[in-house]
Structures are given as structure tokens and as C-alpha cells.
Design a protein around this motif. Sequence first.
Motif, PDB file in Angstrom:
ATOM      1  N   LEU A  38       0.628  -1.159   0.009  1.00 25.09           N
ATOM      2  CA  LEU A  38       0.060  -0.170   0.168  1.00 25.09           C
ATOM      3  C   LEU A  38       0.661   1.045   0.016  1.00 25.09           C
ATOM      4  N   VAL A  39       0.367   2.158  -0.658  1.00 26.77           N
ATOM      5  CA  VAL A  39       1.076   3.813  -0.415  1.00 26.77           C
ATOM      6  C   VAL A  39      -0.234   4.804  -0.236  1.00 26.77           C
ATOM      7  N   ARG A  40       1.104   6.003   0.505  1.00 25.09           N
ATOM      8  CA  ARG A  40      -0.049   7.265   0.467  1.00 25.09           C
ATOM      9  C   ARG A  40       0.467   7.898  -1.050  1.00 25.09           C
ATOM     10  N   VAL A  41      -1.286   8.391  -1.385  1.00 29.22           N
ATOM     11  CA  VAL A  41      -0.829   9.108  -2.986  1.00 29.22           C
ATOM     12  C   VAL A  41      -0.257  10.148  -2.367  1.00 29.22           C
ATOM     13  N   GLN A  42      -0.235  11.376  -2.892  1.00 29.95           N
ATOM     14  CA  GLN A  42       0.385  12.726  -2.629  1.00 29.95           C
ATOM     15  C   GLN A  42       0.251  13.323  -4.064  1.00 29.95           C
ATOM     16  N   THR A  43       0.371  15.136  -4.517  1.00 35.17           N
ATOM     17  CA  THR A  43       0.703  15.773  -5.223  1.00 35.17           C
ATOM     18  C   THR A  43       1.822  16.330  -5.257  1.00 35.17           C
ATOM     19  N   PRO A  44       2.314  17.279  -6.271  1.00 31.04           N
ATOM     20  CA  PRO A  44       1.547  16.860  -7.873  1.00 31.04           C
ATOM     21  C   PRO A  44       1.076  15.506  -8.650  1.00 31.04           C
ATOM     22  N   GLN A  45       0.729  15.431  -9.280  1.00 35.79           N
ATOM     23  CA  GLN A  45      -0.221  14.478 -10.208  1.00 35.79           C
ATOM     24  C   GLN A  45       0.193  14.503 -11.660  1.00 35.79           C
ATOM     25  N   ALA A  46       0.574  14.346 -12.819  1.00 34.95           N
ATOM     26  CA  ALA A  46       0.623  15.068 -13.577  1.00 34.95           C
ATOM     27  C   ALA A  46       0.342  14.358 -14.748  1.00 34.95           C
ATOM     28  N   PHE A  47      -0.446  14.427 -16.492  1.00 30.14           N
ATOM     29  CA  PHE A  47      -1.716  13.655 -16.939  1.00 30.14           C
ATOM     30  C   PHE A  47      -1.225  14.242 -18.205  1.00 30.14           C
ATOM     31  N   ARG A  48      -0.714  13.219 -19.745  1.00 29.21           N
ATOM     32  CA  ARG A  48      -1.009  13.858 -20.715  1.00 29.21           C
ATOM     33  C   ARG A  48      -2.172  14.528 -20.395  1.00 29.21           C
ATOM     34  N   ALA A  49      -2.104  15.826 -21.259  1.00 33.37           N
ATOM     35  CA  ALA A  49      -3.460  16.461 -21.836  1.00 33.37           C
ATOM     36  C   ALA A  49      -5.141  15.694 -22.375  1.00 33.37           C
ATOM     37  N   ARG A  50      -4.741  14.962 -23.272  1.00 38.83           N
ATOM     38  CA  ARG A  50      -5.464  14.577 -23.963  1.00 38.83           C
ATOM     39  C   ARG A  50      -6.734  13.691 -23.247  1.00 38.83           C
ATOM     40  N   GLU A  51      -5.649  12.801 -22.846  1.00 40.14           N
ATOM     41  CA  GLU A  51      -5.870  11.714 -22.352  1.00 40.14           C
ATOM     42  C   GLU A  51      -7.274  12.138 -20.951  1.00 40.14           C
ATOM     43  N   LEU A  52      -6.563  13.217 -20.687  1.00 39.68           N
ATOM     44  CA  LEU A  52      -7.128  13.655 -18.963  1.00 39.68           C
ATOM     45  C   LEU A  52      -8.643  14.409 -19.084  1.00 39.68           C
ATOM     46  N   LEU A  53      -8.907  15.284 -21.091  1.00 40.95           N
ATOM     47  CA  LEU A  53      -9.893  15.337 -21.144  1.00 40.95           C
ATOM     48  C   LEU A  53     -11.169  14.758 -21.445  1.00 40.95           C
ATOM     49  N   ASP A  54     -10.657  13.582 -22.440  1.00 36.13           N
ATOM     50  CA  ASP A  54     -11.515  12.366 -22.318  1.00 36.13           C
ATOM     51  C   ASP A  54     -12.299  11.832 -21.107  1.00 36.13           C
ATOM     52  N   ALA A  55     -11.446  11.528 -20.603  1.00 36.41           N
ATOM     53  CA  ALA A  55     -11.989  10.841 -19.603  1.00 36.41           C
ATOM     54  C   ALA A  55     -12.681  11.538 -18.420  1.00 36.41           C
ATOM     55  N   TYR A  56     -12.406  13.047 -18.366  1.00 27.70           N
ATOM     56  CA  TYR A  56     -13.565  13.550 -17.109  1.00 27.70           C
ATOM     57  C   TYR A  56     -14.761  14.101 -18.620  1.00 27.70           C
ATOM     58  N   ARG A  57     -14.231  13.881 -19.529  1.00 30.18           N
ATOM     59  CA  ARG A  57     -15.756  14.455 -20.210  1.00 30.18           C
ATOM     60  C   ARG A  57     -16.520  13.241 -20.046  1.00 30.18           C
ATOM     61  N   LEU A  58     -15.954  12.008 -20.394  1.00 33.67           N
ATOM     62  CA  LEU A  58     -16.789  10.399 -20.249  1.00 33.67           C
ATOM     63  C   LEU A  58     -17.235  10.363 -18.773  1.00 33.67           C
ATOM     64  N   ALA A  59     -16.858  10.878 -17.886  1.00 32.48           N
ATOM     65  CA  ALA A  59     -17.021  11.260 -16.233  1.00 32.48           C
ATOM     66  C   ALA A  59     -18.561  12.066 -16.813  1.00 32.48           C
ATOM     67  N   GLU A  60     -18.277  12.420 -16.900  1.00 34.67           N
ATOM     68  CA  GLU A  60     -18.964  13.807 -16.645  1.00 34.67           C
ATOM     69  C   GLU A  60     -20.410  12.912 -17.404  1.00 34.67           C
ATOM     70  N   ALA A  61     -20.211  12.691 -18.574  1.00 34.47           N
ATOM     71  CA  ALA A  61     -21.488  11.719 -19.308  1.00 34.47           C
ATOM     72  C   ALA A  61     -21.625  11.234 -18.608  1.00 34.47           C
ATOM     73  N   ASP A  62     -20.923  10.305 -17.888  1.00 35.16           N
ATOM     74  CA  ASP A  62     -21.541   8.913 -16.769  1.00 35.16           C
ATOM     75  C   ASP A  62     -22.173   9.879 -15.788  1.00 35.16           C
ATOM     76  N   GLY A  63     -21.899  10.860 -14.847  1.00 32.85           N
ATOM     77  CA  GLY A  63     -21.796  11.018 -13.821  1.00 32.85           C
ATOM     78  C   GLY A  63     -21.229  10.677 -12.658  1.00 32.85           C
ATOM     79  N   PHE A  64     -19.888  10.420 -13.008  1.00 37.22           N
ATOM     80  CA  PHE A  64     -19.193   9.954 -12.267  1.00 37.22           C
ATOM     81  C   PHE A  64     -18.366  10.783 -11.819  1.00 37.22           C
ATOM     82  N   GLU A  65     -17.909  10.956 -10.436  1.00 33.01           N
ATOM     83  CA  GLU A  65     -16.862  11.817  -9.790  1.00 33.01           C
ATOM     84  C   GLU A  65     -15.226  11.013  -9.085  1.00 33.01           C
ATOM     85  N   GLY A  66     -14.613  11.230  -9.133  1.00 33.17           N
ATOM     86  CA  GLY A  66     -13.551  10.489  -8.388  1.00 33.17           C
ATOM     87  C   GLY A  66     -12.627  10.869  -7.634  1.00 33.17           C
TER      88      GLY A  66
END
Length: 238
Positions: free
Chosen positions: A160-188
Motif C-alpha cells: 500500500l502507498v499514500r498518494v500525494q500531489t502533484p499528479q501529472a497527465f497527458r492532457a488529451r487523455e485527461l480531457l477525454d476521461a473527464y468528458r466520459l465521467a461527466e456523461a456517466d455522472g462519475f466523480e473520482g
Amino acid sequence: MGAEAVGVVLAAGMGTRVGADGNKAYLPLDGRSMLVWSLDTLARVPEIARTVLVFRQGESELARKTVERELGDASVEFVEGGPTRHASERNMLRHLAADIESGAVDAVVIHDAARPLAGAAMFATALALAREFGGALPALPVDSLARVTDRGVETVPGSLVRVQTPQAFRARELLDAYRLAEADGFEGTDTSSCIERYTDVAVRTFPGSAANLKVTYAGDIGIAHRLLTERNRSAGPR
């Protein structure tokens, strides 16, 4: 001109556990607001070209005046957050969407204002790994855990690990993920949970730092002050 990375500081949360009357991101730490420490660090990361501050709803004037007073003419973009962390990140991605879609922005680094002591090297590492693998975050190992059952105490298997920030992501995948989450009503619960649910990106971890303290309770301000004093002493005169 090549694609640019954007650094984001999330300062849209509440401060009830830390004892703040309002937003803990504005609590003073050695002469400046907590959120300003992170904004200033981002300005010292050459690989990050733009900085975004996500402020709490109704705090636009407070955010702008704080940055102007404590960082002068620093270039900071302001985005109003939402009622949850996920919603705040969604608003930020809407702000960046056109530049992400055009390819002008290729990576996003997201950091909590409640972690004012993250060093520039941590941001640079997160960004480099995200550009190479798709996503990255700092993590610290957790001491072994146990659970109480009818048979007594049992050690929980696994690493097990304790997760910190900063977290970094490729922007296109990040944008796509949040658009799909919005369509599903999912909140991470955090950015990586949304990425892991809606993309094939295998988020990489790298060593976090015990000094990358998250200010959660009133006593944490004093700890952060001591850590900051030690860091400045180690760095020597600037």
C-alpha cells in the motif's frame, strides 16, 4: 512553437478541520498564503509554461488580490472551482479544452494548495513521467496494516502507498476521461481515479516526500513552518 505544460493549483476546498473560518488555502505560512507557495514554485519550473489557480466559488476577488499582493505581476490564470474536487478539475479542463484539442497544451500538472512544500523537482519529475507514460504521481509506502477478525488480528497483504500531489497527465487523455465521467455522472476521489477508470493509461508512481505535508489540522501549520525553515536553511542564501 511546441506544446506546453500547464501547472494547476487547486484552492477551492474548505478549511474546517484545520480550524480556518474560511478557505485554508489562504492561511498564512511564513508571510505568504499557503496557495502562493505552490504558485511560486510552479513559476520556478522551466518545463511548465502556464499556471492556473482554481479558486472557490465566490472568492474570485480574494484570489486575485492575494496573488497580486504576494506575487506581483506573476502570470496566473484564474478559474472558478465547483462544489467538489472533481467538479473543480472539470471546470479547469473546460478552460483549457480548446488549447488541449489544438495540441498547444500536451500535459497538465495538478497540485493541492494544501501541500505548500512540494519542491520544484517533484513537479518536473511528475511532468516528465506523464509525458513519457501518460500519467504520474508521487507516493510514499505505508506501514503494514492489519484488520481485526473473529480469529484475531490479521496483517493485510499487499503493498500500500499514500498518494500525494502533484499528479501529472497527458492532457488529451485527461480531457477525454473527464468528458466520459461527466456523461456517466462519475466523480473520482482524485485525478488519477478518473484516468484509471476511463483510459488505458497506467499511472506511474515515483518517490514522494515526507516533507510534502498536507495541511489538514491546526497543528500542521506549525509543522509546515518547521519544514520550511529547515528547507531554507539547507538551501542557504539565495
